[in-house]
Design an enzyme around this catalytic site. Structure first.
Site, PDB file in Angstrom:
ATOM      1  N   GLU A 275     -20.843 -67.052 -28.283  1.00 43.74           N
ATOM      2  CA  GLU A 275     -22.056 -67.880 -28.304  1.00 43.74           C
ATOM      3  C   GLU A 275     -21.857 -69.164 -29.094  1.00 43.74           C
ATOM      4  O   GLU A 275     -22.532 -70.157 -28.855  1.00 43.74           O
ATOM      5  CB  GLU A 275     -23.239 -67.092 -28.914  1.00 43.74           C
ATOM      6  CG  GLU A 275     -23.993 -66.292 -27.882  1.00 43.74           C
ATOM      7  CD  GLU A 275     -25.371 -65.839 -28.338  1.00 43.74           C
ATOM      8  OE1 GLU A 275     -25.657 -65.852 -29.548  1.00 43.74           O
ATOM      9  OE2 GLU A 275     -26.165 -65.446 -27.468  1.00 43.74           O
ATOM     10  N   HIS A 296      -2.392 -48.416 -22.957  1.00 49.42           N
ATOM     11  CA  HIS A 296      -2.206 -47.721 -21.679  1.00 49.42           C
ATOM     12  C   HIS A 296      -3.091 -48.324 -20.595  1.00 49.42           C
ATOM     13  O   HIS A 296      -3.336 -47.713 -19.566  1.00 49.42           O
ATOM     14  CB  HIS A 296      -2.503 -46.224 -21.856  1.00 49.42           C
ATOM     15  CG  HIS A 296      -1.675 -45.608 -22.936  1.00 49.42           C
ATOM     16  ND1 HIS A 296      -0.441 -45.047 -22.709  1.00 49.42           N
ATOM     17  CD2 HIS A 296      -1.869 -45.538 -24.284  1.00 49.42           C
ATOM     18  CE1 HIS A 296       0.082 -44.627 -23.855  1.00 49.42           C
ATOM     19  NE2 HIS A 296      -0.764 -44.922 -24.833  1.00 49.42           N
ATOM     20  N   LYS A 408     -32.470 -66.834 -18.236  1.00 51.73           N
ATOM     21  CA  LYS A 408     -33.818 -66.440 -18.692  1.00 51.73           C
ATOM     22  C   LYS A 408     -34.890 -67.117 -17.846  1.00 51.73           C
ATOM     23  O   LYS A 408     -35.879 -66.490 -17.478  1.00 51.73           O
ATOM     24  CB  LYS A 408     -34.013 -66.804 -20.162  1.00 51.73           C
ATOM     25  CG  LYS A 408     -33.297 -65.869 -21.119  1.00 51.73           C
ATOM     26  CD  LYS A 408     -33.711 -66.166 -22.534  1.00 51.73           C
ATOM     27  CE  LYS A 408     -32.864 -65.432 -23.543  1.00 51.73           C
ATOM     28  NZ  LYS A 408     -33.095 -65.867 -24.904  1.00 51.73           N
TER      29      LYS A 408
HETATM   30  O1  PA5 Z   1     -27.178 -65.630 -32.248  1.00 53.97           O
HETATM   31  C1  PA5 Z   1     -28.265 -65.690 -31.704  1.00 53.97           C
HETATM   32  O2  PA5 Z   1     -29.153 -66.488 -32.069  1.00 53.97           O
HETATM   33  C2  PA5 Z   1     -28.620 -64.764 -30.550  1.00 53.97           C
HETATM   34  O3  PA5 Z   1     -27.558 -63.995 -30.168  1.00 53.97           O
HETATM   35  C3  PA5 Z   1     -29.777 -63.858 -30.947  1.00 53.97           C
HETATM   36  O4  PA5 Z   1     -29.435 -63.105 -32.061  1.00 53.97           O
HETATM   37  C4  PA5 Z   1     -30.167 -62.912 -29.814  1.00 53.97           C
HETATM   38  O5  PA5 Z   1     -30.381 -63.618 -28.640  1.00 53.97           O
HETATM   39  C5  PA5 Z   1     -31.457 -62.151 -30.178  1.00 53.97           C
HETATM   40  O6  PA5 Z   1     -32.471 -63.041 -30.485  1.00 53.97           O
HETATM   41  P1  PA5 Z   1     -33.852 -62.622 -31.125  1.00 53.97           P
HETATM   42  O7  PA5 Z   1     -33.593 -61.738 -32.282  1.00 53.97           O
HETATM   43  O8  PA5 Z   1     -34.468 -63.890 -31.540  1.00 53.97           O
HETATM   44  O9  PA5 Z   1     -34.622 -61.933 -30.079  1.00 53.97           O
END
Ligand code: PA5
Length: 419
Positions: A275, A296, A408
């Site tokens: 990310e 393996h 999304k």
């Molecule tokens: O690093 C990030 O911001 C994302 O991976 C969030 O942690 C993830 O999408 C979950 O988001 P939230 O806790 O706001 O629902």
């Protein structure tokens, strides 16, 4: 401490790395100074801001209350909101209530299994969501909340529900309206950087993880990385090596280890790097290798397939256990193992793999002192710091994730959500 070594480097590689580090040392200095452009998302840089005495005492007191009463604790969260806690809990084990994970799937089968698992047990739930619009935790929270109200009635259910969210959020509003316990999700810390705040620390403490040791490890790592110059900064060196290799055409980094306890840590690491770096058509794709099992499987590809990747081995210096292989008198052709400890066998397999793979691809070795809370704290801070620098070397924003919005939008349209 974490030690980093590029296995068997050629003299020209060492020279090139030295020049690359020197040429980019200003980026390290910018992060160390708390870079102005990212000030509002660098809350994790100083561990004591969100894991100081006040937070630790609050988390420990709440965890103690839960541990005294609960048979099971349901951690509702996805990505950055659950990965850190889960990675330590699954590695080091729990001596408290069973930890059940929800909020990370939309599968009716998996969620029905969660609902079956909570039945008949004394339950506490913690919904963790920075942006309380994420579908997985939001929908899981609904079904678990409903269950809690039915099982306990509204007054007792409210006492057993905790929500971790940002101040002023809808989630905080729900806590005030319905009497749930509210914990703050730091505004200046993004999901994947939030593990060493109440987000990750409460579930860990409920499981019996020594969060003070973990925080100490992170703080010691912070001290060493925030003050070490480019030539002595192990996280900066790691970030520089991976970027140099990326520029040489390697597309993947494989984090591998001979310790299966890292299975859930891998998920944390993958999320952090994918990310953070995978944007603007750039970035190393993070993959993991659970050795020796996957020798393996992917081992074949690593040794002889398309040369896409370099490998970073996580090694633990102090033995993680002992188990001697004794001769039982049956002639099974494994006599060469008589009297050997699995610790030794595993180590020899590790060394052999590094030797074999390094003939074909660059291999790095990251060595931790032990498999314990302190070293997990060190690792979390080390990788967050390195990842942040690595993204800056790549020229991308380390803290956003605009790409996750595309699916999304389509999904919310399909679900009929009004935006
Ligand atoms: O690093 C990030 O911001 C994302 O991976 C969030 O942690 C993830 O999408 C979950 O988001 P939230 O806790 O706001 O629902």
């Amino acid at each position: 401490m974490i030690h980093l070594k590029l296995y068997d480097p050629k003299p020209e590689q060492t020279r090139a790395l030295g020049s690359y580090m020197e040429a980019h040392s200003h980026l390290l200095e910018q992060i160390q100074a708390g870079e102005d452009g990212y000030k509002d998302v660098l809350g994790w840089l100083h561990v004591s801001t969100w894991a100081g005495e006040a937070v630790l005492s609050q988390v420990e007191a709440l965890a103690e209350k839960i541990r005294k009463d609960a048979d099971a604790f349901v951690l509702i969260g996805v990505g950055g909101s659950n990965n850190t806690a889960r990675s330590v809990i699954e590695a080091l084990g729990t001596d408290g209530p069973e930890i059940i994970y929800a909020g990370n799937t939309l599968s009716p089968r998996a969620l029905s299994q969660v609902m079956d698992a909570v039945k008949g047990k004394k339950i506490w739930i913690n919904c963790i969501a920075k942006n309380f619009e994420t579908l997985e935790p939001g929908s899981s929270f609904r079904i678990l909340r409903k269950y809690m109200y039915e099982a306990y009635g509204s007054t007792e259910a409210a006492q057993r529900i905790i929500a971790t969210g940002t101040r002023g959020s809808l989630l905080e509003g729900l806590c005030h309206e319905h009497g749930y316990t509210f914990l703050g999700f730091p505004e200046d810390v993004g999901g994947r950087y939030s593990g060493i705040t109440s987000v990750g620390l409460l579930p860990m403490a409920v499981a019996g993880i020594n969060i003070r040791k973990l925080v100490q490890g992170a703080m010691d790592m912070e001290r060493s990385l925030l003050f070490a110059s480019a030539g002595e900064n192990v996280a900066f060196e790691y970030a520089c090596i991976r970027n140099m290799l990326y520029k040489q055409g390697y597309a993947l980094e494989m984090l591998a280890s001979f310790e299966p306890a890292f299975r859930w840590f891998y998920k944390w690491w993958i999320q952090l790097f994918a990310e953070t770096e995978g944007k603007e058509g750039k970035g190393l794709f993070p993959v993991t290798g659970e050795y020796s099992e996957e020798l393996h499987a992917v081992g074949q590809f690593v040794q002889e397939g398309t040369p896409l990747m370099f490998e970073t081995f996580l090694d633990v210096k102090t033995p993680v256990g002992t188990l001697v292989i004794e001769n039982d008198g049956i002639k099974d052709a494994f006599d060469y193992l008589d009297g050997m400890d699995f610790q030794t066998v595993n180590r020899i397999a590790f060394e052999a793999t590094v030797k074999a793979h390094s003939r074909r691809l660059p291999c790095l070795i990251l060595t931790l002192d032990r498999l314990d809370e302190y070293c997990f704290g060190e690792m979390f801070y080390f990788f967050m710091f390195a990842c942040c620098i690595s993204a800056r070397l790549l020229g991308v924003n380390p803290f956003d994730q605009p790409g996750v919005e595309a699916y999304k939008e389509q999904m919310f349209e399909g679900l009929g959500k009004q935006v």
